[in-house]
Design an enzyme around this catalytic site. Sequence first.
Site, PDB file in Angstrom:
ATOM      1  N   ASP A  49      28.915  85.586   7.052  1.00 58.86           N
ATOM      2  CA  ASP A  49      28.623  85.324   5.639  1.00 58.86           C
ATOM      3  C   ASP A  49      27.120  85.157   5.416  1.00 58.86           C
ATOM      4  O   ASP A  49      26.663  85.032   4.270  1.00 58.86           O
ATOM      5  CB  ASP A  49      29.434  84.134   5.099  1.00 58.86           C
ATOM      6  N   ASP A  88      33.749  86.771   8.732  1.00 59.58           N
ATOM      7  CA  ASP A  88      33.673  85.365   8.319  1.00 59.58           C
ATOM      8  C   ASP A  88      34.550  85.086   7.108  1.00 59.58           C
ATOM      9  O   ASP A  88      34.562  85.875   6.152  1.00 59.58           O
ATOM     10  CB  ASP A  88      32.228  85.021   7.927  1.00 59.58           C
ATOM     11  N   LYS A 118      36.584  84.336  11.277  1.00 57.08           N
ATOM     12  CA  LYS A 118      35.870  83.148  11.771  1.00 57.08           C
ATOM     13  C   LYS A 118      35.859  82.077  10.687  1.00 57.08           C
ATOM     14  O   LYS A 118      35.679  82.399   9.505  1.00 57.08           O
ATOM     15  CB  LYS A 118      34.441  83.499  12.175  1.00 57.08           C
ATOM     16  N   GLU A 187      26.424  76.589  17.255  1.00 54.51           N
ATOM     17  CA  GLU A 187      25.134  76.873  16.596  1.00 54.51           C
ATOM     18  C   GLU A 187      24.277  75.617  16.476  1.00 54.51           C
ATOM     19  O   GLU A 187      24.765  74.539  16.089  1.00 54.51           O
ATOM     20  CB  GLU A 187      25.378  77.452  15.189  1.00 54.51           C
TER      21      GLU A 187
HETATM   22  O1  KIV Z   1      27.318  84.131   9.291  1.00 49.99           O
HETATM   23  C1  KIV Z   1      26.799  84.407  10.393  1.00 49.99           C
HETATM   24  O2  KIV Z   1      26.070  85.395  10.550  1.00 49.99           O
HETATM   25  C2  KIV Z   1      27.079  83.509  11.506  1.00 49.99           C
HETATM   26  C3  KIV Z   1      26.248  83.654  12.740  1.00 49.99           C
HETATM   27  C4  KIV Z   1      24.877  83.162  12.509  1.00 49.99           C
HETATM   28  C5  KIV Z   1      26.889  82.994  13.897  1.00 49.99           C
HETATM   29  O3  KIV Z   1      27.934  82.684  11.403  1.00 49.99           O
END
Ligand code: KIV
Length: 273
Positions: A49, A88, A118, A187
């Site tokens: 995201d 995401d 995710k 993270e």
């Molecule tokens: O949204 C994203 O790109 C992420 C990564 C930074 C792990 O969650």
Amino acid sequence: MSDAQSVRRLTVPDLTARKGREKIVVLTAYTTPIAQLLDPHVDILLVGDTVGMVLHGMPTTVGVTLEMMCLHGRAVMRGSSHALVVVDMPFGTYEGSPKDAHQSAVRLMQETGCQAVKVESARGIADTIRFLTERGIPVMGHVGLRPQAVNVDGGFKAKGRFMDEREKVLEEAKAAEEAGAFAIVVEGVDSELADEITRQVGVPTIGIGASPNCDGQVLVTDDMLGLFDWTPRFVRRYANLRDVISRAAETYANDVRSGEFPNSAEVYKLKIV
Ligand code: KIV
């Protein structure tokens, strides 16, 4: 069978089997041409995201919608045939209840064809991870700095610098694993905490601003390509595309203004038949 047909997309079990054996390489992708370039080199393409901030100029990821993730997820699926594609779940589409989350995840998987989703996995999200995985939806967790919690945290702040916070992040990772997450992004935590999480959970950890000992690493592709003038400390720049693009645009503008572009080889000529 052609070469294209013989390429098999990596699966969730292929990647969980790598824990402690072979590093997992992850990069973000949001568009078809970038997915095509990255796909042969990575194990997971993450349609993060972060697309909201990187491509759409949003200040945080909070404004990203399910529609945006569907659009970019489809684009990345069209541009890849090898990497596992994880999309995401954006802010507000999974936290309300496991049923809401299920509806959002089904839409993401059906509309994009991605293999997994995710979620940013605070402790309360474990039930949702279980609800989804028990219904055939592979889930990647995300602990430590959770960008969707930016308004609670008061900024994008590294996690785990205090003892109670360390315990909390470790518990969140363990809860995500117990609930069925197949991998966990870690993270913005100090490297010792990331190592502890990697030792204590049985699924691969994917670090970003975490530790070289995580089972894999992820970077935002636009960061590592040097498309922004500022990069966080944990990003290594593998190219400086910002300068390349800016120089190319300047040269093009000069050529157009001077009449040097297009030249006679760059225009169509009338064919008399
Ligand atoms: O949204 C994203 O790109 C992420 C990564 C930074 C792990 O969650």
